[in-house]
Scaffold this motif. Structure first.
Motif, PDB file in Angstrom:
ATOM      1  N   ASP A   1      56.658  55.316  38.106  1.00 42.99           N
ATOM      2  CA  ASP A   1      55.349  55.127  37.485  1.00 42.99           C
ATOM      3  C   ASP A   1      55.020  53.635  37.559  1.00 42.99           C
ATOM      4  N   SER A   2      53.886  53.300  38.153  1.00 41.10           N
ATOM      5  CA  SER A   2      53.641  51.903  38.530  1.00 41.10           C
ATOM      6  C   SER A   2      52.240  51.438  38.207  1.00 41.10           C
ATOM      7  N   GLY A   3      52.100  50.120  38.087  1.00 43.58           N
ATOM      8  CA  GLY A   3      50.818  49.458  37.975  1.00 43.58           C
ATOM      9  C   GLY A   3      50.805  48.258  38.905  1.00 43.58           C
ATOM     10  N   VAL A   4      49.724  48.097  39.670  1.00 43.61           N
ATOM     11  CA  VAL A   4      49.664  47.065  40.700  1.00 43.61           C
ATOM     12  C   VAL A   4      48.282  46.417  40.698  1.00 43.61           C
ATOM     13  N   LEU A   5      48.238  45.088  40.678  1.00 41.53           N
ATOM     14  CA  LEU A   5      46.992  44.369  40.893  1.00 41.53           C
ATOM     15  C   LEU A   5      46.864  44.051  42.380  1.00 41.53           C
ATOM     16  N   LEU A   6      45.724  44.411  42.955  1.00 46.31           N
ATOM     17  CA  LEU A   6      45.393  44.069  44.342  1.00 46.31           C
ATOM     18  C   LEU A   6      44.430  42.893  44.313  1.00 46.31           C
ATOM     19  N   LEU A   7      44.839  41.787  44.939  1.00 48.84           N
ATOM     20  CA  LEU A   7      44.035  40.570  44.967  1.00 48.84           C
ATOM     21  C   LEU A   7      43.774  40.211  46.420  1.00 48.84           C
ATOM     22  N   SER A   8      42.518  40.074  46.798  1.00 50.49           N
ATOM     23  CA  SER A   8      42.210  39.659  48.165  1.00 50.49           C
ATOM     24  C   SER A   8      40.940  38.821  48.157  1.00 50.49           C
ATOM     25  N   GLY A   9      40.864  37.900  49.117  1.00 51.28           N
ATOM     26  CA  GLY A   9      39.703  37.028  49.169  1.00 51.28           C
ATOM     27  C   GLY A   9      39.726  36.132  50.391  1.00 51.28           C
ATOM     28  N   ILE A  10      38.581  35.505  50.638  1.00 48.12           N
ATOM     29  CA  ILE A  10      38.458  34.575  51.748  1.00 48.12           C
ATOM     30  C   ILE A  10      39.227  33.290  51.420  1.00 48.12           C
ATOM     31  N   PRO A  11      40.172  32.891  52.257  1.00 51.41           N
ATOM     32  CA  PRO A  11      40.907  31.653  51.969  1.00 51.41           C
ATOM     33  C   PRO A  11      39.993  30.425  52.070  1.00 51.41           C
ATOM     34  N   ILE A  12      40.299  29.437  51.257  1.00 49.25           N
ATOM     35  CA  ILE A  12      39.550  28.173  51.259  1.00 49.25           C
ATOM     36  C   ILE A  12      40.405  27.137  51.963  1.00 49.25           C
TER      37      ILE A  12
ATOM     38  N   LEU B   1      40.796  47.001  54.022  1.00 52.50           N
ATOM     39  CA  LEU B   1      40.504  45.677  53.492  1.00 52.50           C
ATOM     40  C   LEU B   1      39.744  44.868  54.532  1.00 52.50           C
ATOM     41  N   ASN B   2      38.970  43.921  54.058  1.00 47.94           N
ATOM     42  CA  ASN B   2      38.300  42.998  54.959  1.00 47.94           C
ATOM     43  C   ASN B   2      39.367  42.233  55.749  1.00 47.94           C
ATOM     44  N   PRO B   3      39.361  42.293  57.081  1.00 45.76           N
ATOM     45  CA  PRO B   3      40.415  41.624  57.857  1.00 45.76           C
ATOM     46  C   PRO B   3      40.406  40.112  57.730  1.00 45.76           C
ATOM     47  N   ASP B   4      39.295  39.534  57.251  1.00 46.18           N
ATOM     48  CA  ASP B   4      39.219  38.082  57.059  1.00 46.18           C
ATOM     49  C   ASP B   4      39.792  37.636  55.719  1.00 46.18           C
ATOM     50  N   PHE B   5      40.074  38.600  54.836  1.00 50.02           N
ATOM     51  CA  PHE B   5      40.608  38.278  53.515  1.00 50.02           C
ATOM     52  C   PHE B   5      42.128  38.123  53.578  1.00 50.02           C
TER      53      PHE B   5
ATOM     54  N   LEU C   1      31.837  42.869  39.107  1.00 49.66           N
ATOM     55  CA  LEU C   1      31.798  41.429  39.322  1.00 49.66           C
ATOM     56  C   LEU C   1      31.551  41.138  40.796  1.00 49.66           C
ATOM     57  N   GLN C   2      30.364  40.628  41.093  1.00 48.63           N
ATOM     58  CA  GLN C   2      29.994  40.266  42.452  1.00 48.63           C
ATOM     59  C   GLN C   2      29.652  38.783  42.575  1.00 48.63           C
ATOM     60  N   GLN C   3      29.356  38.151  41.465  1.00 49.52           N
ATOM     61  CA  GLN C   3      28.846  36.777  41.455  1.00 49.52           C
ATOM     62  C   GLN C   3      30.006  35.788  41.350  1.00 49.52           C
ATOM     63  N   THR C   4      30.764  35.642  42.437  1.00 46.34           N
ATOM     64  CA  THR C   4      31.901  34.741  42.445  1.00 46.34           C
ATOM     65  C   THR C   4      31.668  33.619  43.451  1.00 46.34           C
ATOM     66  N   GLY C   5      32.405  32.528  43.281  1.00 47.90           N
ATOM     67  CA  GLY C   5      32.218  31.372  44.140  1.00 47.90           C
ATOM     68  C   GLY C   5      32.731  31.570  45.546  1.00 47.90           C
ATOM     69  N   VAL C   6      33.616  32.538  45.729  1.00 47.91           N
ATOM     70  CA  VAL C   6      34.151  32.876  47.036  1.00 47.91           C
ATOM     71  C   VAL C   6      34.333  34.397  47.060  1.00 47.91           C
ATOM     72  N   PRO C   7      34.042  35.066  48.184  1.00 48.39           N
ATOM     73  CA  PRO C   7      34.166  36.528  48.209  1.00 48.39           C
ATOM     74  C   PRO C   7      35.591  36.994  47.905  1.00 48.39           C
TER      75      PRO C   7
ATOM     76  N   SER D   1      45.740  31.319  48.830  1.00 50.44           N
ATOM     77  CA  SER D   1      44.304  31.016  48.743  1.00 50.44           C
ATOM     78  C   SER D   1      43.462  32.266  49.018  1.00 50.44           C
ATOM     79  N   PRO D   2      42.352  32.460  48.241  1.00 46.05           N
ATOM     80  CA  PRO D   2      41.675  31.502  47.369  1.00 46.05           C
ATOM     81  C   PRO D   2      42.202  31.475  45.944  1.00 46.05           C
ATOM     82  N   PHE D   3      43.279  32.215  45.682  1.00 43.80           N
ATOM     83  CA  PHE D   3      43.824  32.266  44.329  1.00 43.80           C
ATOM     84  C   PHE D   3      44.777  31.092  44.117  1.00 43.80           C
ATOM     85  N   LEU D   4      44.916  30.694  42.872  1.00 41.56           N
ATOM     86  CA  LEU D   4      45.742  29.547  42.529  1.00 41.56           C
ATOM     87  C   LEU D   4      46.915  29.915  41.631  1.00 41.56           C
TER      88      LEU D   4
END
Length: 281
Positions: A237-248, A194-198, A170-176, A35-38
């Protein structure tokens, strides 16, 4: 500053969606650490038969989607009249809110197709808001090159690197959230705050990286523990997506393209779709 380590590694698996489109998928509908990703789908092919049918018109309610293309185009059309076609390196965001009906059609660029779609949950208070859509072409994505083999692209939110805060379009999201793409040559390193709450996770789509002594390879998602610091090393040689957010911290009930908080809400959503009242005209 506490450096984040890996709590869990998830392996992507082959799947299909839409009109037979072949994808690699990782989902965490029942995993609170996700969370918050599905869900994250990776679309990668040099064979048009793997995706030519695309994703014909279909509904959503209760989620946001973020589509990010490394190679190839992706055309979006929805009931609100929005039409967007991404180019290599572009992204598009859609908040389904109370309801959206849209189609998505991928196409190769220079014989390549490689992209991702991320599902992001919406909190209960925002699940029934009106739908929205925005796209961001590659030149709008925030980039920072440390050298010719070490690049970070910030798609959503903010990321602090060596005291400098980089802000994605992109800043206009339903959850930070903060969503970024690190592209690096073998031996390169990356560090950020990183935000420690994420909650945070890493999806390796190319190569092999090391996170505080643990190796993550292409096709794997690393769920990170809590902390403020992030330190990565590219072993290839690498590619990485970093995903972080406030859990719901709310119940998740998932039925196909609909994600709500209770089964009653899912049943109402199905009824609304069948009655033609899912969307706002």
């Amino acid at each position: 500053m506490a450096i984040r380590r890996i709590k869990q590694i998830l392996q992507s698996h082959p799947s299909s969606d839409g009109d037979g489109v072949k994808i690699q998928r990782i989902h965490g509908f029942d995993n609170g650490l996700f969370s918050p990703f599905l869900m994250l789908d990776e679309l990668k092919s040099d064979n048009p038969d793997d995706y030519i049918g695309g994703f014909p018109s279909h509904p959503h309610r209760g989620i946001e989607t973020l589509t990010y293309m490394l190679n190839g185009h992706f055309q979006h059309k929805d009931h609100m009249g929005n039409t967007g076609e991404l180019r290599d390196g572009g992204a598009q965001w859609m908040s389904a809110g109370r309801g959206v009906i849209h189609s998505e059609m991928p196409a190769m660029s220079d014989g390549k197709l490689h992209g991702f779609q991320l599902w992001i949950n919406l909190p209960a208070a925002k699940k029934m808001l009106p739908a929205q859509y925005h796209d961001f072409q590659p030149e709008e994505i925030t980039e920072k090159a440390f050298n010719t083999k070490n690049l970070i692209r910030i798609i959503a939110g903010d990321l602090t690197i060596k005291g400098e805060t980089l802000t994605g379009p992109l800043q206009q999201t339903g959850v930070p959230t903060t969503i970024a793409d690190w592209q690096a040559g073998s031996g390169e390193t990356f560090g950020s705050c990183l935000n420690p709450d994420f909650q945070a996770m890493l999806y390796v789509y190319k190569g092999e990286i090391e996170v505080e002594g643990t190796t993550v390879i292409a096709g794997q998602m690393a769920i990170l523990d809590q902390g403020e610091g992030l330190s990565l090393s590219a072993l290839k040689d690498s590619g990485v997506l970093l995903l972080s957010g406030i859990p719901i911290d709310e119940p998740v009930v998932h039925y196909g393209p609909f994600v709500m908080n209770t089964m009653d809400e899912i049943n109402q959503t199905i009824q609304d779709y069948q009655n033609g009242t899912l969307i706002d005209d």
